[in-house]
Design a protein around this motif. Structure first.
Motif, PDB file in Angstrom:
ATOM      1  N   VAL A   1      57.527  72.020  64.915  1.00 35.98           N
ATOM      2  CA  VAL A   1      56.759  71.729  63.700  1.00 35.98           C
ATOM      3  C   VAL A   1      57.541  70.836  62.738  1.00 35.98           C
ATOM      4  N   THR A   2      58.833  71.032  62.670  1.00 41.52           N
ATOM      5  CA  THR A   2      59.666  70.270  61.739  1.00 41.52           C
ATOM      6  C   THR A   2      60.284  69.020  62.364  1.00 41.52           C
TER       7      THR A   2
ATOM      8  N   CYS B   1      62.540  61.897  52.251  1.00 36.75           N
ATOM      9  CA  CYS B   1      61.445  62.418  51.435  1.00 36.75           C
ATOM     10  C   CYS B   1      60.147  62.397  52.233  1.00 36.75           C
ATOM     11  N   ARG B   2      59.863  61.287  52.904  1.00 40.92           N
ATOM     12  CA  ARG B   2      58.648  61.187  53.726  1.00 40.92           C
ATOM     13  C   ARG B   2      58.651  62.235  54.838  1.00 40.92           C
ATOM     14  N   GLU B   3      59.821  62.431  55.476  1.00 39.31           N
ATOM     15  CA  GLU B   3      59.922  63.412  56.559  1.00 39.31           C
ATOM     16  C   GLU B   3      59.596  64.815  56.060  1.00 39.31           C
ATOM     17  N   VAL B   4      60.164  65.194  54.945  1.00 38.65           N
ATOM     18  CA  VAL B   4      59.953  66.538  54.404  1.00 38.65           C
ATOM     19  C   VAL B   4      58.502  66.707  53.956  1.00 38.65           C
ATOM     20  N   LEU B   5      57.945  65.714  53.252  1.00 39.88           N
ATOM     21  CA  LEU B   5      56.557  65.806  52.799  1.00 39.88           C
ATOM     22  C   LEU B   5      55.580  65.848  53.978  1.00 39.88           C
ATOM     23  N   SER B   6      55.923  65.165  55.068  1.00 33.13           N
ATOM     24  CA  SER B   6      55.090  65.199  56.267  1.00 33.13           C
ATOM     25  C   SER B   6      55.049  66.603  56.855  1.00 33.13           C
ATOM     26  N   VAL B   7      56.195  67.265  56.893  1.00 30.89           N
ATOM     27  CA  VAL B   7      56.253  68.642  57.397  1.00 30.89           C
ATOM     28  C   VAL B   7      55.441  69.566  56.491  1.00 30.89           C
TER      29      VAL B   7
ATOM     30  N   GLN C   1      47.993  71.839  56.074  1.00 27.23           N
ATOM     31  CA  GLN C   1      46.717  71.433  56.646  1.00 27.23           C
ATOM     32  C   GLN C   1      46.476  72.000  58.037  1.00 27.23           C
ATOM     33  N   VAL C   2      47.466  71.944  58.897  1.00 22.05           N
ATOM     34  CA  VAL C   2      47.282  72.344  60.297  1.00 22.05           C
ATOM     35  C   VAL C   2      47.562  73.827  60.498  1.00 22.05           C
TER      36      VAL C   2
ATOM     37  N   HIS D   1      48.028  66.325  48.792  1.00 20.14           N
ATOM     38  CA  HIS D   1      47.849  67.512  49.619  1.00 20.14           C
ATOM     39  C   HIS D   1      47.538  68.799  48.854  1.00 20.14           C
ATOM     40  N   ALA D   2      47.864  68.837  47.582  1.00 14.50           N
ATOM     41  CA  ALA D   2      47.696  70.087  46.829  1.00 14.50           C
ATOM     42  C   ALA D   2      46.247  70.309  46.434  1.00 14.50           C
ATOM     43  N   ASP D   3      45.843  71.564  46.443  1.00 16.02           N
ATOM     44  CA  ASP D   3      44.509  71.879  45.957  1.00 16.02           C
ATOM     45  C   ASP D   3      44.565  72.490  44.560  1.00 16.02           C
TER      46      ASP D   3
END
Length: 182
Positions: free
Chosen positions: A67-68, A116-122, A128-129, A147-149
């Motif tokens: 996952v990471t 930063c992109r890598e961490v935010l992607s995780v 979401q998934v 991504h936040a609700d």
């Protein structure tokens, strides 16, 4: 004064050991929570301490590394990882304990744009998934906008506003009061 409830449990009456099985915390500086000799050992440490069956630990470790995006680094020494990789490792180690709630304290601080992109992607994938409930503390609201609700703006320990991120982050007066850039 007041009451703090985590997953419906009053923190004054619930042992930390009970909360630790349900809530995972990833600190701002991943080095403060990494101490094992390999990436794989780091991810296995939490479930081992919770008394999880060894076969299930292997499954959890494999899943958390996948996952990471750290599968290929399982035998690396954590100290030799990049900042983004260390932060993803701290997330993987926390995820392996199967928390219902994941709390991230400034997970992108001091990372270069790639990290930063890598961490935010995780984080996005987990939300979401995987359907993981995530609370992220950040001084960079643009990181959560997509991504936040829900967003809570805090000033001096008090909630200034709480609601939909897009609504709150387009209110110029509110952003000024919260000392954020419009």
């Amino acid at each position: 004064g007041g009451t703090v409830r985590i997953l419906g449990q009053d923190t004054r009456c619930t042992p930390v050991s009970t909360l630790a099985r349900q809530v995972g915390l990833v600190f701002q500086e991943p080095e403060t929570q990494l101490f094992s000799s390999t990436v794989e050992a780091e991810v296995a440490f939490g479930p081992e301490n919770l008394g999880v069956d060894p076969n299930e630990i292997r499954e959890r470790v494999d899943w958390a590394l996948r996952v990471t995006g750290l599968e290929d680094l399982r035998h690396r020494v954590p100290a030799h990882l990049s900042g983004g990789q260390k932060q993803r490792l701290a997330i993987a180690a926390t995820l392996s304990t199967s928390p219902r709630l994941l709390v991230l304290d400034e997970p992108t601080t001091a990372l270069d744009p790639r990290g930063c992109r890598e961490v935010l992607s995780v984080i996005a994938q987990l939300s979401q998934v995987q359907g993981t409930t995530i609370i992220m503390v950040t001084q960079s609201p643009e990181h959560v906008l997509e991504h936040a609700d829900r967003l809570a703006l805090l000033v001096k320990g008090r909630i200034l506003a709480d609601g939909a991120p897009l609504y709150l982050l387009t209110d110029a007066e509110l952003l000024q009061e919260a000392r954020l850039q419009p």
